[in-house]
Design a protein around this motif. Structure first.
Motif, PDB file in Angstrom:
ATOM      1  N   ILE A 188       0.871  -1.177   0.000  1.00 39.75           N
ATOM      2  CA  ILE A 188       0.000   0.000   0.000  1.00 39.75           C
ATOM      3  C   ILE A 188       0.909   1.228   0.000  1.00 39.75           C
ATOM      4  CG2 ILE A 188      -1.820   1.215   1.271  1.00 39.75           C
ATOM      5  CD1 ILE A 188      -2.609  -1.593   2.404  1.00 39.75           C
ATOM      6  N   LEU A 189       0.941   1.901  -1.158  1.00 39.04           N
ATOM      7  CA  LEU A 189       1.903   2.986  -1.376  1.00 39.04           C
ATOM      8  C   LEU A 189       1.238   4.337  -1.154  1.00 39.04           C
ATOM      9  CD1 LEU A 189       3.472   1.600  -4.700  1.00 39.04           C
ATOM     10  CD2 LEU A 189       4.149   1.086  -2.335  1.00 39.04           C
ATOM     11  N   GLN A 190       1.872   5.162  -0.318  1.00 36.21           N
ATOM     12  CA  GLN A 190       1.329   6.490  -0.022  1.00 36.21           C
ATOM     13  C   GLN A 190       2.469   7.484   0.138  1.00 36.21           C
ATOM     14  OE1 GLN A 190      -0.844   5.185   3.600  1.00 36.21           O
ATOM     15  NE2 GLN A 190      -2.738   5.670   2.501  1.00 36.21           N
ATOM     16  N   ASP A 191       2.123   8.746   0.116  1.00 45.26           N
ATOM     17  CA  ASP A 191       3.080   9.785   0.494  1.00 45.26           C
ATOM     18  C   ASP A 191       2.430  10.623   1.590  1.00 45.26           C
ATOM     19  OD1 ASP A 191       1.151  10.868  -1.206  1.00 45.26           O
ATOM     20  OD2 ASP A 191       2.523  12.295  -2.115  1.00 45.26           O
ATOM     21  N   ARG A 192       3.244  11.098   2.510  1.00 42.48           N
ATOM     22  CA  ARG A 192       2.720  11.868   3.632  1.00 42.48           C
ATOM     23  C   ARG A 192       3.661  13.024   3.954  1.00 42.48           C
ATOM     24  NH1 ARG A 192      -1.103   9.640   2.392  1.00 42.48           N
ATOM     25  NH2 ARG A 192      -2.644   8.474   3.587  1.00 42.48           N
ATOM     26  N   MET A 193       3.055  14.058   4.536  1.00 40.51           N
ATOM     27  CA  MET A 193       3.809  15.210   5.012  1.00 40.51           C
ATOM     28  C   MET A 193       3.615  15.258   6.523  1.00 40.51           C
ATOM     29  SD  MET A 193       5.404  17.785   3.422  1.00 40.51           S
ATOM     30  CE  MET A 193       4.669  18.738   2.099  1.00 40.51           C
ATOM     31  N   PHE A 194       4.683  15.514   7.252  1.00 37.46           N
ATOM     32  CA  PHE A 194       4.582  15.543   8.710  1.00 37.46           C
ATOM     33  C   PHE A 194       4.892  16.948   9.236  1.00 37.46           C
ATOM     34  CE2 PHE A 194       5.492  11.157   7.536  1.00 37.46           C
ATOM     35  CZ  PHE A 194       4.548  10.459   8.270  1.00 37.46           C
ATOM     36  N   GLU A 195       4.172  17.323  10.265  1.00 35.28           N
ATOM     37  CA  GLU A 195       4.437  18.593  10.947  1.00 35.28           C
ATOM     38  C   GLU A 195       5.765  18.465  11.709  1.00 35.28           C
ATOM     39  OE1 GLU A 195       2.410  21.142  10.759  1.00 35.28           O
ATOM     40  OE2 GLU A 195       0.370  20.384  10.439  1.00 35.28           O
ATOM     41  N   ARG A 209      -5.299  22.189  -2.896  1.00 35.68           N
ATOM     42  CA  ARG A 209      -6.532  21.956  -3.645  1.00 35.68           C
ATOM     43  C   ARG A 209      -6.220  21.699  -5.113  1.00 35.68           C
ATOM     44  NH1 ARG A 209     -11.156  20.408  -1.174  1.00 35.68           N
ATOM     45  NH2 ARG A 209     -11.151  21.319   0.891  1.00 35.68           N
ATOM     46  N   ILE A 210      -5.240  22.419  -5.625  1.00 32.87           N
ATOM     47  CA  ILE A 210      -4.918  22.294  -7.042  1.00 32.87           C
ATOM     48  C   ILE A 210      -4.075  21.050  -7.311  1.00 32.87           C
ATOM     49  CG2 ILE A 210      -3.663  23.350  -8.963  1.00 32.87           C
ATOM     50  CD1 ILE A 210      -4.507  26.083  -7.811  1.00 32.87           C
ATOM     51  N   MET A 211      -2.968  20.926  -6.595  1.00 33.43           N
ATOM     52  CA  MET A 211      -2.059  19.806  -6.852  1.00 33.43           C
ATOM     53  C   MET A 211      -2.508  18.544  -6.124  1.00 33.43           C
ATOM     54  SD  MET A 211       0.084  20.956  -8.948  1.00 33.43           S
ATOM     55  CE  MET A 211       1.229  19.578  -8.970  1.00 33.43           C
ATOM     56  N   GLY A 212      -3.400  18.687  -5.177  1.00 33.82           N
ATOM     57  CA  GLY A 212      -3.762  17.575  -4.310  1.00 33.82           C
ATOM     58  C   GLY A 212      -2.767  17.511  -3.168  1.00 33.82           C
ATOM     59  N   MET A 213      -3.180  16.908  -2.057  1.00 35.00           N
ATOM     60  CA  MET A 213      -2.302  16.825  -0.881  1.00 35.00           C
ATOM     61  C   MET A 213      -1.194  15.802  -1.162  1.00 35.00           C
ATOM     62  SD  MET A 213      -1.706  18.045   2.117  1.00 35.00           S
ATOM     63  CE  MET A 213      -0.199  17.578   2.971  1.00 35.00           C
ATOM     64  N   ARG A 214       0.002  16.300  -1.237  1.00 32.18           N
ATOM     65  CA  ARG A 214       1.165  15.448  -1.502  1.00 32.18           C
ATOM     66  C   ARG A 214       2.139  15.556  -0.354  1.00 32.18           C
ATOM     67  NH1 ARG A 214       1.767  15.158  -7.755  1.00 32.18           N
ATOM     68  NH2 ARG A 214      -0.391  15.581  -8.321  1.00 32.18           N
ATOM     69  N   GLY A 215       3.007  14.575  -0.221  1.00 29.20           N
ATOM     70  CA  GLY A 215       3.927  14.588   0.907  1.00 29.20           C
ATOM     71  C   GLY A 215       5.357  14.339   0.490  1.00 29.20           C
ATOM     72  N   ASP A 216       6.291  14.757   1.344  1.00 30.04           N
ATOM     73  CA  ASP A 216       7.708  14.581   1.044  1.00 30.04           C
ATOM     74  C   ASP A 216       8.235  13.216   1.492  1.00 30.04           C
ATOM     75  OD1 ASP A 216       7.638  14.877   3.772  1.00 30.04           O
ATOM     76  OD2 ASP A 216       8.847  16.707   3.833  1.00 30.04           O
ATOM     77  N   THR A 217       7.373  12.418   2.120  1.00 27.47           N
ATOM     78  CA  THR A 217       7.816  11.156   2.708  1.00 27.47           C
ATOM     79  C   THR A 217       7.024   9.996   2.111  1.00 27.47           C
ATOM     80  OG1 THR A 217       8.250  12.365   4.749  1.00 27.47           O
ATOM     81  CG2 THR A 217       8.195   9.963   4.908  1.00 27.47           C
ATOM     82  N   GLY A 322       7.307  20.893   3.288  1.00 22.92           N
ATOM     83  CA  GLY A 322       6.966  20.806   4.700  1.00 22.92           C
ATOM     84  C   GLY A 322       8.148  21.250   5.532  1.00 22.92           C
ATOM     85  N   PRO A 323       8.123  20.921   6.810  1.00 21.65           N
ATOM     86  CA  PRO A 323       9.205  21.314   7.705  1.00 21.65           C
ATOM     87  C   PRO A 323      10.576  20.813   7.252  1.00 21.65           C
ATOM     88  CG  PRO A 323       7.339  20.483   8.950  1.00 21.65           C
ATOM     89  CD  PRO A 323       7.040  20.225   7.510  1.00 21.65           C
ATOM     90  N   THR A 324      10.602  19.730   6.473  1.00 26.04           N
ATOM     91  CA  THR A 324      11.898  19.213   6.029  1.00 26.04           C
ATOM     92  C   THR A 324      12.492  20.093   4.951  1.00 26.04           C
ATOM     93  OG1 THR A 324      10.859  17.911   4.286  1.00 26.04           O
ATOM     94  CG2 THR A 324      11.210  16.802   6.401  1.00 26.04           C
ATOM     95  N   GLY A 325      11.657  20.922   4.307  1.00 22.05           N
ATOM     96  CA  GLY A 325      12.145  21.722   3.196  1.00 22.05           C
ATOM     97  C   GLY A 325      12.206  20.931   1.905  1.00 22.05           C
ATOM     98  N   LEU A 326      11.874  19.631   1.962  1.00 18.15           N
ATOM     99  CA  LEU A 326      11.894  18.822   0.749  1.00 18.15           C
ATOM    100  C   LEU A 326      10.593  19.012  -0.006  1.00 18.15           C
ATOM    101  CD1 LEU A 326      13.338  15.548   2.297  1.00 18.15           C
ATOM    102  CD2 LEU A 326      14.515  17.069   0.704  1.00 18.15           C
ATOM    103  N   PRO A 327      10.658  18.891  -1.325  1.00 19.11           N
ATOM    104  CA  PRO A 327       9.422  19.049  -2.098  1.00 19.11           C
ATOM    105  C   PRO A 327       8.487  17.865  -1.868  1.00 19.11           C
ATOM    106  CG  PRO A 327      11.197  18.346  -3.520  1.00 19.11           C
ATOM    107  CD  PRO A 327      11.812  18.572  -2.168  1.00 19.11           C
ATOM    108  N   SER A 328       7.214  18.124  -2.048  1.00 20.88           N
ATOM    109  CA  SER A 328       6.222  17.095  -1.763  1.00 20.88           C
ATOM    110  C   SER A 328       6.002  16.171  -2.944  1.00 20.88           C
ATOM    111  CB  SER A 328       4.898  17.764  -1.418  1.00 20.88           C
ATOM    112  OG  SER A 328       4.472  18.532  -2.526  1.00 20.88           O
ATOM    113  N   ASN A 329       6.818  16.292  -3.946  1.00 21.52           N
ATOM    114  CA  ASN A 329       6.526  15.587  -5.188  1.00 21.52           C
ATOM    115  C   ASN A 329       7.748  14.866  -5.733  1.00 21.52           C
ATOM    116  OD1 ASN A 329       4.323  15.133  -6.770  1.00 21.52           O
ATOM    117  ND2 ASN A 329       4.843  16.698  -8.265  1.00 21.52           N
ATOM    118  N   GLY A 330       8.775  14.757  -4.920  1.00 13.00           N
ATOM    119  CA  GLY A 330      10.074  14.339  -5.428  1.00 13.00           C
ATOM    120  C   GLY A 330      10.248  12.834  -5.530  1.00 13.00           C
ATOM    121  N   PRO A 331      11.394  12.422  -6.075  1.00 13.61           N
ATOM    122  CA  PRO A 331      11.698  11.000  -6.178  1.00 13.61           C
ATOM    123  C   PRO A 331      12.068  10.434  -4.814  1.00 13.61           C
ATOM    124  CG  PRO A 331      13.594  12.280  -6.894  1.00 13.61           C
ATOM    125  CD  PRO A 331      12.503  13.275  -6.567  1.00 13.61           C
ATOM    126  N   GLY A 332      12.080   9.130  -4.730  1.00 10.55           N
ATOM    127  CA  GLY A 332      12.463   8.494  -3.476  1.00 10.55           C
ATOM    128  C   GLY A 332      12.247   7.005  -3.583  1.00 10.55           C
TER     129      GLY A 332
END
Ligand code: C2O
Ligand code: CU
Ligand code: CU
Length: 504
Positions: A188-195, A209-217, A322-332
């Motif tokens: 089950i593959l997901q991406d999340r952003m943490f405070e 709203r436009i890009m959808g909720m994306r996460g750096d993790t 997010g707080p990490t400064g990493l983009p929410s859409n990047g490779p990993g």
């Protein structure tokens, strides 16, 4: 039309920093946490029944991460994998112990609308919903998730999702890997952003709203950076993109090829060898990977660079940080595979043919409809729950054929038992178009036949340019309980890129 200037202005106004691509070192993640395998609940072994409890939980996404507030189905985050057998009648109970209304939708099950769990079937706090599911469809990987009116994105993001496996004996007959948790793995593959404090960050800013909720993790089965021990042979991976918005562009770190054997609606006629696989939100693919070489590999994704109009305008790079400064859409990387020679090898070859699927017969279509998935891209566009429209944003916002979702309006009325061609187009960026209660075949994408791995039965298609779908309407839906059709970028869905159909 959204211009680059609007976007940059909007980004500045939102304080979006670090627009420049910073990349992400894979070395940051250790991949030394054993992959959690959700409990397998076989409804047949329970006398044709299963029950789920939707509740708040406390969950840690990894050893160095705090326990945080999440939601889950009978577990702190996500839920069990439910196995269903075709031909069975299954009594279900979904109890809501959350403090808000929820629903449980069986995404990919062919059941009548009154058992489908869409937004018309809210389960109030403290209440339970007890549908009966008559399972009658080919072997496939499906899933279930919350579908609460205006709150689907947040509830799924918090963890209300799980996988379903429908069996009819085909995989066994074909000798495919089928030992759950050993050579048949749910992913089950997901991406999340943490405070900063470690809690899940869910935002409904215009950018989300436009890009959808994306996460750096990147998160696999509810954890960050796990590894899976696999036998030195064939392993079947059931891939589910349960992210709110991001497409994953999957490949293995050594670029090995694998065989795609199934898509949303079940097996493909023949395995399709691939080395790169795009999976859009809510899509499922089953792949078979050969680990007999004993090597170690990572399952990775590329950046989800948004192509086309939106990409050209810079929208593809307008990702959050997010707080990490990493983009929410990047490779990993999602996870690491490690071969354990002690594990039994049950399967050594994938048959050259899997099932018989007739070529889609467009001649059967009784009707042709055109659907435009539209987004009003003004950054100050109205979103549900907001009172002020700001400067721009007088348009319909997220919509289908210019109409924002309305619970009380039925948009389409296909005849029960009929087949139709829907030509769907998505504006500004690719949209994962999903239809409840039906399976379809993709006839064409931008005028060309679909690639082999998209040519089987599906319930979701990533749509940008004109995409023709041949849809079989086999399930009844009433005026009071219609089926949904929507973009599976959940933030687009909640924003109104959703319509309804009943069968007549
Ligand atoms: Cu995953 Cu309306 O669906
Ligand atoms: Cu669905
Ligand atoms: Cu969309």
């Amino acid at each position: 039309m959204l211009t680059r200037r609007d976007l940059l202005a909007g980004a500045a106004a939102l304080g979006v920093a670090g627009m420049a691509w910073s990349g992400r070192a894979l070395g940051e993640t250790a991949f030394n946490l054993p992959l959690p395998i959700p409990e397998l609940v076989d409804a047949r072994r329970q006398g044709g029944a299963f029950s789920l409890v939707a509740a708040e939980g406390r969950h840690s996404f990894g050893p160095d991460r705090p326990e945080i507030a999440t939601y889950g189905y009978s577990s702190p985050y996500l839920g069990p994998v439910i196995k269903l057998h075709s031909g069975d009648s299954v009594e279900v109970s979904v109890e809501n112990r959350l403090s808000m209304s929820t629903t449980s939708h069986w995404h990919g099950l062919l059941v009548p609308s009154w058992a489908d769990g869409g937004p018309h079937d809210p389960i109030l706090p403290g209440a339970a919903w007890r549908p009966v599911l008559d399972i009658d469809q080919p072997e496939a990987t499906a899933w279930y998730h919350a579908h609460a009116h205006n709150d689907t994105g947040r509830q799924v993001y918090m963890g209300l999702a799980g996988m379903m496996i429908i069996e009819d004996g085909t995989g066994e007959r074909l000798g495919l890997p089928r030992t759950y948790g050993v050579d048949d793995l749910p992913l089950i593959l997901q991406d999340r952003m943490f405070e900063r404090n470690g809690e899940l960050m869910f935002r409904t800013f215009p950018n989300e709203r436009i890009m959808g909720m994306r996460g750096d993790t990147l998160v696999t089965n509810g954890v960050v950076g796990p590894y899976a021990r696999v036998p030195a042979g064939l392993v079947r991976l059931r891939l589910l993109n349960a992210a709110n918005a991001r497409n994953f562009h999957l490949f293995f770190s050594d670029h090995r090829s694998f065989k795609v054997i199934a898509s949303d609606g079940g097996y493909l006629p023949a395995p399709v060898p691939m080395a790169h696989l795009t999976i859009a939100p809510s899509e499922r693919f089953e792949i078979v990977v050969d680990f007999s070489d004993g090597g170690e590999v990572l399952l990775e994704t590329l950046e989800d660079h948004i192509e086309g109009e939106a990409g050209a305008q810079g929208m593809g790079r307008l990702t959050s940080t997010g707080p990490t400064g990493l983009p929410s859409n990047g490779p990993g990387a999602f996870l690491r595979f490690e071969v354990d020679p002690a594990l039994p090898v049950a399967s050594t070859r994938v048959p050259d043919t899997l099932v018989t699927l007739a070529a889609p017969d467009a001649g059967r279509a009784a009707l042709r409809r055109t659907l435009a998935l539209e987004m009003w891209p003004g950054l100050s566009g109205r979103v549900p729950g907001e009172t002020s429209a700001g400067g721009r944003g007088s348009g319909p916002g997220m919509s289908i054929n210019g109409k924002r979702f309305d619970m009380h309006r039925v948009d389409f009325t296909p005849a029960l038992g009929s087949t139709e061609i829907w030509e769907v187009t998505g504006s500004h960026m690719p949209h994962p178009f999903h239809i409840h209660g039906a399976l379809f075949r993709v006839l064409s994408i931008d005028g060309a036949p679909p690639p082999a791995h998209l040519a089987g039965y599906k319930d979701t298609a990533l749509v940008h340019g004109p995409t023709e779908l041949l849809i079989d309407f086999t399930q009844p839906a009433t005026h009071h309980l219609p089926f949904m059709i929507h973009c599976h970028i959940l933030d687009h869905e909640d924003g109104g890129m959703m319509g309804q159909y009943m069968t007549v």
